[in-house]
Design an enzyme around this catalytic site. Structure first.
Site, PDB file in Angstrom:
ATOM      1  CE  LYS A 165     -10.646  53.443  38.723  1.00  0.00           C
ATOM      2  NZ  LYS A 165     -11.625  54.382  38.238  1.00  0.00           N
TER       3      LYS A 165
ATOM      4  NE  ARG B  34      -5.739  58.631  24.945  1.00  0.00           N
ATOM      5  CZ  ARG B  34      -5.950  57.829  25.959  1.00  0.00           C
ATOM      6  NH1 ARG B  34      -6.513  56.650  25.763  1.00  0.00           N
ATOM      7  NH2 ARG B  34      -5.629  58.185  27.164  1.00  0.00           N
TER       8      ARG B  34
ATOM      9  CB  SER C 142      -5.875  50.235  27.892  1.00  0.00           C
ATOM     10  OG  SER C 142      -4.679  50.482  27.197  1.00  0.00           O
TER      11      SER C 142
HETATM   12  P1  ADP Z   1      -2.271  55.391  32.104  1.00  0.00           P
HETATM   13  O1  ADP Z   1      -2.750  54.110  32.652  1.00  0.00           O
HETATM   14  O2  ADP Z   1      -1.218  56.092  32.885  1.00  0.00           O
HETATM   15  O3  ADP Z   1      -3.362  56.325  31.591  1.00  0.00           O
HETATM   16  P2  ADP Z   1      -1.908  54.106  29.584  1.00  0.00           P
HETATM   17  O4  ADP Z   1      -1.234  52.813  29.664  1.00  0.00           O
HETATM   18  O5  ADP Z   1      -3.342  54.122  29.275  1.00  0.00           O
HETATM   19  O6  ADP Z   1      -1.501  54.992  30.807  1.00  0.00           O
HETATM   20  O7  ADP Z   1      -1.182  54.973  28.470  1.00  0.00           O
HETATM   21  C1  ADP Z   1       0.144  55.377  28.574  1.00  0.00           C
HETATM   22  C2  ADP Z   1       0.332  56.598  27.737  1.00  0.00           C
HETATM   23  O8  ADP Z   1      -0.118  56.357  26.413  1.00  0.00           O
HETATM   24  C3  ADP Z   1      -0.454  57.827  28.209  1.00  0.00           C
HETATM   25  O9  ADP Z   1       0.326  58.967  27.975  1.00  0.00           O
HETATM   26  C4  ADP Z   1      -1.654  57.849  27.316  1.00  0.00           C
HETATM   27  O10 ADP Z   1      -2.135  59.161  27.134  1.00  0.00           O
HETATM   28  C5  ADP Z   1      -1.058  57.324  26.042  1.00  0.00           C
HETATM   29  N1  ADP Z   1      -2.044  56.712  25.170  1.00  0.00           N
HETATM   30  C6  ADP Z   1      -2.951  55.786  25.455  1.00  0.00           C
HETATM   31  N2  ADP Z   1      -3.696  55.460  24.385  1.00  0.00           N
HETATM   32  C7  ADP Z   1      -3.234  56.235  23.382  1.00  0.00           C
HETATM   33  C8  ADP Z   1      -3.598  56.422  22.018  1.00  0.00           C
HETATM   34  N3  ADP Z   1      -4.617  55.753  21.468  1.00  0.00           N
HETATM   35  N4  ADP Z   1      -2.900  57.306  21.300  1.00  0.00           N
HETATM   36  C9  ADP Z   1      -1.899  58.006  21.872  1.00  0.00           C
HETATM   37  N5  ADP Z   1      -1.523  57.907  23.133  1.00  0.00           N
HETATM   38  C10 ADP Z   1      -2.173  57.035  23.889  1.00  0.00           C
END
Ligand code: ADP
Length: 165
Positions: free
Chosen positions: A47, A96, A133
């Site tokens: 999305k 997190r 993100s």
């Molecule tokens: P998704 O799109 O599957 O949620 P992301 O690309 O957002 O995956 O994140 C990949 C991994 O990194 C996930 O396990 C997410 O929990 C972790 N993650 C994202 N942001 C952080 C952060 N600020 N600190 C620690 N882990 C994070």
């Protein structure tokens, strides 16, 4: 008793749209635990996608440079199928907050049930506990300052992307 050395390969799957300091923190910690770490950028449509899978891979590649034992690539489809293809022993995910735990537990248990693969979680440093993100994309679209939340190369790309809009 002398234990046989075991080579452990992990994949760190996610959307990374874009990679943040929080992800980098997990990568930094993860590389100390595993012999090989593959950062796996999912190609499935997300999305409100901001960067293409190619751009996301490029940003990660710029950051990991030629660090030994780390690589980045994109993948399509199920994470567990990709993990099997890579002969990965472990899926690495970051945590997190308690809110993450609920979703991540479900995901990890499903992946173990369908493919028998273990998931290892790494808790982020407190200072990145609120970085996501999704929020980065929102703040960027509203012109906020992200210099503390993303690496410099990502910051520069975000600025360029936003100025084109
Ligand atoms: P998704 O799109 O599957 O949620 P992301 O690309 O957002 O995956 O994140 C990949 C991994 O990194 C996930 O396990 C997410 O929990 C972790 N993650 C994202 N942001 C952080 C952060 N600020 N600190 C620690 N882990 C994070």
């Amino acid at each position: 008793m002398v234990m046989a050395e075991k080579f452990v390969r992990a994949i760190f799957p996610g959307s990374f749209d874009p990679i943040t300091n929080g992800h980098l923190d997990v990568i930094e910690r993860g590389r100390k635990l595993f012999d090989e770490l593959v950062i796996a950028v999912g190609r499935s449509p997300v999305k409100n996608q901001l960067f293409t899978p190619e751009e996301r891979v490029e940003m990660v590649a710029e950051l990991i440079g030629d660090m030994p034992g780390i690589s980045v690539e994109s993948f399509e489809g199920l994470t567990v199928e990709y993990a099997a293809k890579k002969k990965a022993d472990v899926i690495l995910r970051g945590l997190r907050s308690l809110t993450d735990v609920q979703y991540e537990f479900q995901l990890a248990m499903t992946n173990r049930a369908v493919a028998g693969i273990e998931t290892v979680f790494i808790m982020t440093s407190e200072q990145y506990g609120f970085t996501s993100s999704t929020l980065i994309r929102e703040i960027a679209s509203l012109g906020g300052d992200l210099s503390n939340l993303v690496p410099k190369n990502v910051y520069d790309r975000l600025k360029r992307r936003m100025s084109k809009r």
